[in-house]
Structure formats: C-alpha cells, structure tokens
Design an enzyme around this catalytic site. Sequence first.
Site, PDB file in Angstrom:
ATOM      1  N   HIS A 272       3.764  -7.968   2.281  1.00 18.47           N
ATOM      2  CA  HIS A 272       3.342  -6.580   2.540  1.00 18.47           C
ATOM      3  C   HIS A 272       3.347  -5.734   1.265  1.00 18.47           C
ATOM      4  O   HIS A 272       3.580  -4.526   1.313  1.00 18.47           O
ATOM      5  CB  HIS A 272       4.214  -5.959   3.640  1.00 18.47           C
ATOM      6  CG  HIS A 272       5.674  -5.840   3.285  1.00 18.47           C
ATOM      7  ND1 HIS A 272       6.675  -5.907   4.217  1.00 18.47           N
ATOM      8  CD2 HIS A 272       6.299  -5.660   2.098  1.00 18.47           C
ATOM      9  CE1 HIS A 272       7.833  -5.764   3.616  1.00 18.47           C
ATOM     10  NE2 HIS A 272       7.645  -5.610   2.329  1.00 18.47           N
TER      11      HIS A 272
ATOM     12  N   HIS B 117      11.458   0.641   3.755  1.00 24.52           N
ATOM     13  CA  HIS B 117      11.957   0.618   2.370  1.00 24.52           C
ATOM     14  C   HIS B 117      12.564   1.980   2.018  1.00 24.52           C
ATOM     15  O   HIS B 117      12.041   2.712   1.177  1.00 24.52           O
ATOM     16  CB  HIS B 117      10.830   0.277   1.401  1.00 24.52           C
ATOM     17  CG  HIS B 117      10.210  -1.071   1.635  1.00 24.52           C
ATOM     18  ND1 HIS B 117       9.342  -1.326   2.676  1.00 24.52           N
ATOM     19  CD2 HIS B 117      10.338  -2.244   0.967  1.00 24.52           C
ATOM     20  CE1 HIS B 117       8.951  -2.600   2.626  1.00 24.52           C
ATOM     21  NE2 HIS B 117       9.541  -3.179   1.609  1.00 24.52           N
TER      22      HIS B 117
ATOM     23  N   HIS C 144      10.729 -12.542  -4.515  1.00 28.63           N
ATOM     24  CA  HIS C 144      10.584 -11.459  -5.496  1.00 28.63           C
ATOM     25  C   HIS C 144      11.917 -10.768  -5.748  1.00 28.63           C
ATOM     26  O   HIS C 144      12.795 -10.755  -4.890  1.00 28.63           O
ATOM     27  CB  HIS C 144       9.487 -10.450  -5.156  1.00 28.63           C
ATOM     28  CG  HIS C 144       9.637  -9.651  -3.884  1.00 28.63           C
ATOM     29  ND1 HIS C 144       9.806 -10.203  -2.640  1.00 28.63           N
ATOM     30  CD2 HIS C 144       9.596  -8.302  -3.666  1.00 28.63           C
ATOM     31  CE1 HIS C 144       9.855  -9.249  -1.711  1.00 28.63           C
ATOM     32  NE2 HIS C 144       9.741  -8.084  -2.313  1.00 28.63           N
TER      33      HIS C 144
ATOM     34  N   GLU D 202      13.703 -10.597   2.429  1.00 29.00           N
ATOM     35  CA  GLU D 202      12.747 -10.091   3.433  1.00 29.00           C
ATOM     36  C   GLU D 202      12.212 -11.225   4.313  1.00 29.00           C
ATOM     37  O   GLU D 202      11.785 -10.998   5.444  1.00 29.00           O
ATOM     38  CB  GLU D 202      11.564  -9.388   2.749  1.00 29.00           C
ATOM     39  CG  GLU D 202      11.925  -8.040   2.148  1.00 29.00           C
ATOM     40  CD  GLU D 202      10.714  -7.280   1.594  1.00 29.00           C
ATOM     41  OE1 GLU D 202      10.839  -6.071   1.397  1.00 29.00           O
ATOM     42  OE2 GLU D 202       9.653  -7.883   1.345  1.00 29.00           O
TER      43      GLU D 202
HETATM   44  C1  DHB Z   1       6.715  -5.419  -3.961  1.00 32.25           C
HETATM   45  C2  DHB Z   1       7.381  -4.519  -3.148  1.00 32.25           C
HETATM   46  C3  DHB Z   1       7.756  -4.876  -1.862  1.00 32.25           C
HETATM   47  O1  DHB Z   1       8.334  -4.039  -0.986  1.00 32.25           O
HETATM   48  C4  DHB Z   1       7.530  -6.137  -1.404  1.00 32.25           C
HETATM   49  O2  DHB Z   1       7.962  -6.479  -0.204  1.00 32.25           O
HETATM   50  C5  DHB Z   1       6.864  -7.042  -2.213  1.00 32.25           C
HETATM   51  C6  DHB Z   1       6.480  -6.671  -3.485  1.00 32.25           C
HETATM   52  C7  DHB Z   1       6.239  -5.082  -5.318  1.00 32.25           C
HETATM   53  O3  DHB Z   1       6.421  -3.958  -5.763  1.00 32.25           O
HETATM   54  O4  DHB Z   1       5.637  -5.963  -5.961  1.00 32.25           O
HETATM   55 FE    FE Z   2       9.093  -5.126   0.877  1.00 32.74          FE
END
Ligand code: DHB
Ligand code: FE
Length: 285
Positions: free
Chosen positions: A12, A59, A193, A240
């Site tokens: 997302h 978030h 990530h 996540e």
């Molecule tokens: C990013 C932010 C998010 O909340 C996520 O779930 C995935 C990637 C980002 O900033 O790249």
């Molecule tokens: Fe996220």
Amino acid sequence: MARITASVYTSHVPLIGVAIDQGKTEEPYWRPIFSGYEHSKEWMANNPPDVVFLVYNDHATAFSLELIPTFALGTGEKYTIADEGWGPRPVPDVVGHPELAAHIAQSVIQSDFDLTLVNQMDVDHGLSVPLSLMFGQPKTWPCPVIPLAVNVLQYPVPSGQRCYQLGQAIKKAIESYDEPLNVQIWGTGGMSHQLQGQRAGLINSQFDHDFLERLIVSPDELAAMPHIEYIREAGSEGIELVMWLIARGAMSDATGGPKPTVKHRFYHVPASNTAVGHLILENNE
Ligand code: DHB
Ligand code: FE
C-alpha cells in the site's frame, strides 16, 4: 448466506497513490509497477464484489500513541479520506456496510476476539492505495468497504498466529450473514521495508518471494513465524505482512476446505522504499 469468494493481497505504498493522483503511472519508474495491476483490474471487472472487507493499518493518522487498538473494526456508514500532510487524496470517500459490520462484530467478539469498534475515522493510504490499485479512478468506489485497522506500529503488535485465527473467525462471521453477498477479503501492507534507523532502506527480495510462496502453499506454518523473524528478515515495517495472514485465514482451506486457485501473482522492486507484492486467490467452493 454471504460468501468469501476471493482474497486479494497488495502493498500500500503511499507514493503509489501520489503517482496515480498526479497522472504519473506511464512514467518509466512507475510503468512496470502499474502494469502488474492491469490483469487485476480486468479480474475485478469480471468478479465484482458486493462488499470488500479490507485489512490495513493506520499510520498514526486516525490513531496515535493516545489510543492504540489492536484490531479496530469499522462499523460506520462512511469514512473520510485523511490528510496525511500533503492534503487528502482526491479519491471518493469510502462507504461502509454497517449492517454486515455489526453482524461481524457480534460473531467475532462472541468467538472471543475482543475487537474495538469504530464508527468514525479518517482512512489513510493504507486503505485508499489498495482501492486505487484494484479499482482505478472511479467517481465513487464500486462497493461498500468494511475496514479492519490492525496495530502494526506500536509494540506489542498481534502475532501471525492470532491474525490467522482472526481470519478464520471473520470467515465464520461473514458466512453466517443472511444475505447472498459476494465478499472479498483484502490483506494489505508490506512487503519487506524499513523506514527508520540504521537499516533504513532494507529490502529482502528472497524473503518476499518466500513469503508469497508460503502464504499460498502453507499459510498455517507461515502463521507460526515470530515477530523477531519479520524484523530481522523484512525490516521494522515488514511486520505489516502479518495482516496478510488475516485475509489468508479467511480462505476456505484454513478451515478444512479446498485449496484456493492463484489467479494472479506479481512482484516488483523497487517502489518508493519497498517492494510491491500482490496476489489474488480465489476460493473453490
Ligand atoms: C512506504 C510506506 C509505507 O507505509 C508502506 O507500507 C510501504 C512503503 C514507503 O514510504 O516507501
Ligand atoms: Fe504501511
């Protein structure tokens, strides 16, 4: 009775929303990412749901350190699009399904999962970006959405096992609703990530591919993976991905039914600070 016909899984990434809203999807960086969703939109047009049950995480938008619900079910009539600092995304408000949501609350809470109920909240990119990826840019979203916001930001967060079991309880709830609705359940977030600290920028493609494979083939084993492994292998925000186990637990095979069919599988790296992962699984009963 209502039925869960399919589950959809997708990252997302907020910047994907920006790319869509600013008309950048044909640019060289974005083209390969959006091409992975063309088949999905076609599939969606041929398999339109009556309701989407959408598992996502907030978030620090609707919730903050002042209030940290582990599982917050949206029982409201409508959810407004959040301003995350660069103005609300120019997408339609999200219409809920209070009757089905109230039934799910009753059934799931009586199945011993102590949900928080939310009648009013803004929804952020966690919910709106998956809608854009799957439905494009309609004037109104094509069906009602029941949000389930999961705390994956502030520890302690729920275990993969708990998420998988919650999915099973949600399936039981939906399938005892006395109206022949076609319901899809979506799990969003991920993939690997890390947005902060020394390992900021971490992406682990091998982990991501293994996760997709295990989610399809052996979700019950995947559900046993502890938090520390998500963090070690997939970075601090990779956690996540536990939300995908909620959607997976609501598929038929998690409670003794037939295996689902993989209708689409897609992976691309990079997208912003992460990899985009995406699956569509169809139930076979
Ligand atoms: C990013 C932010 C998010 O909340 C996520 O779930 C995935 C990637 C980002 O900033 O790249
Ligand atoms: Fe996220």
